[in-house]
Design a protein around this motif. Structure first.
Motif, mmCIF file in Angstrom:
data_model
loop_
_atom_site.group_PDB
_atom_site.id
_atom_site.type_symbol
_atom_site.label_atom_id
_atom_site.label_comp_id
_atom_site.label_asym_id
_atom_site.label_seq_id
_atom_site.Cartn_x
_atom_site.Cartn_y
_atom_site.Cartn_z
ATOM 1 N N PHE A 92 -29.384 37.112 -12.529
ATOM 2 C CA PHE A 92 -30.403 37.613 -11.628
ATOM 3 C C PHE A 92 -30.658 36.482 -10.406
ATOM 4 O O PHE A 92 -31.367 35.461 -10.756
ATOM 5 C CB PHE A 92 -31.588 38.422 -11.937
ATOM 6 C CG PHE A 92 -32.646 38.438 -11.105
ATOM 7 C CD1 PHE A 92 -33.855 37.748 -10.732
ATOM 8 C CD2 PHE A 92 -32.361 39.606 -10.181
ATOM 9 C CE1 PHE A 92 -34.871 38.201 -9.773
ATOM 10 C CE2 PHE A 92 -33.473 40.050 -9.225
ATOM 11 C CZ PHE A 92 -34.531 39.230 -9.139
ATOM 12 N N ALA A 98 -29.953 39.743 -6.114
ATOM 13 C CA ALA A 98 -28.404 40.124 -6.618
ATOM 14 C C ALA A 98 -28.329 40.026 -8.171
ATOM 15 O O ALA A 98 -28.964 39.123 -8.610
ATOM 16 C CB ALA A 98 -27.172 39.430 -6.019
ATOM 17 N N MET A 99 -27.377 41.112 -8.692
ATOM 18 C CA MET A 99 -27.407 40.755 -10.210
ATOM 19 C C MET A 99 -25.844 40.662 -10.184
ATOM 20 O O MET A 99 -25.204 41.454 -9.424
ATOM 21 C CB MET A 99 -27.638 42.103 -10.735
ATOM 22 C CG MET A 99 -28.987 42.799 -10.398
ATOM 23 S SD MET A 99 -30.451 41.874 -11.284
ATOM 24 C CE MET A 99 -30.590 42.609 -12.623
ATOM 25 N N PHE A 101 -22.469 39.714 -13.107
ATOM 26 C CA PHE A 101 -21.970 39.642 -14.322
ATOM 27 C C PHE A 101 -20.937 38.723 -14.337
ATOM 28 O O PHE A 101 -19.766 38.608 -13.423
ATOM 29 C CB PHE A 101 -21.261 41.062 -14.928
ATOM 30 C CG PHE A 101 -22.417 42.119 -15.034
ATOM 31 C CD1 PHE A 101 -22.726 42.984 -14.258
ATOM 32 C CD2 PHE A 101 -23.114 42.453 -16.306
ATOM 33 C CE1 PHE A 101 -23.923 43.860 -14.191
ATOM 34 C CE2 PHE A 101 -24.083 43.142 -16.243
ATOM 35 C CZ PHE A 101 -24.520 44.074 -15.589
#
Lengths: 110, 119
Positions: A92, A98-99, A101
């Motif tokens: 995060f 923004a997140m 992966f």
């Protein structure tokens, strides 16, 4: 934007062994807000680790998160058959918010 | 126990708008942050957007121009609209709750719903 890189892409091990999965960030992860998720086929991801090293509720102590800054790891000790799955890291960032992966590591039974 | 359930059409035509709803039980959407996340078949996870009921929506810059999130507290639901879809938007779509001091992690997820973009 912070980019997360996970290695290896695939890891083949046997039950009882120890798995070490790596997640590297392109910039320092804010407040070490690095989480790990496990995903099995046809299922939603499940939160394992948050804040780089804190276990989520109900997660066995065989799962250990470590690291800080840009380099993080998930260690799974004494692999059980149900541990073979895909593992994602996630970070995060507050500004801009923004997140993101990582691309995932597949843990296969050897 | 918090539960989330996605619902909506499984098939959307190219150039049209994808609309999904997430129904939450066991907790109020007026608390916490809530997100939409998607996963193309055989690929990884992509965060779409999150919102806080009394605040604003924050979207993935790559999708921002096409994303709208709305919420209905009386039904404890929130919805995703993604406009001008293409085959690249084919994915399993998840809704999830964010937890933590800065709501930095996803602790509860829906089961996901597959949306296929095809004519």
């Amino acid at each position: 934007e912070i980019v997360l890189t996970q290695s290896p892409g695939t890891l083949s091990l046997s039950p009882g062994e120890t798995a070490t999965l790596s997640c590297r960030a392109s910039q320092t992860v804010y407040s070490n807000y690095l989480a790990w998720y496990q995903q099995k086929p046809g299922q939603a991801p499940r939160l394992l680790i948050f804040g780089a090293s804190s276990r989520a509720a109900g997660i066995p102590d065989r799962f250990t998160g470590s690291g800080s800054g840009t380099d993080f790891a998930l260690t799974i000790s004494r692999l059980e058959p149900e541990d073979f799955a895909v593992y994602y890291c996630q970070q995060f960032a507050p500004s801009p918010p923004a997140m993101t992966f990582g691309p995932g590591t597949r843990l296969d039974i050897q | 126990q918090v539960q989330l359930q996605e619902s909506g059409p499984g098939l959307v035509k190219p150039s049209e708008t994808l609309s999904l709803t997430c129904t939450v039980s066991g907790g109020s959407i007026t608390n916490y942050f809530w997100s939409w996340i998607r996963q193309p078949p055989g690929k990884g996870l992509e965060w779409i957007a999150y919102f806080y009921y009394s605040g604003s929506t924050t979207s993935n810059p790559s999708l921002e121009s096409r994303v709208t999130i709305s919420a209905d507290a009386s039904k404890n639901q929130f919805s995703l609209q993604l406009t001008s879809v293409t085959a690249a938007d084919t994915a399993v779509y998840y809704c999830a709750r964010q937890d933590g001091y800065d709501y930095e992690r996803f602790d509860y997820w829906g089961q996901g719903t597959l949306v296929t973009v095809s004519s």
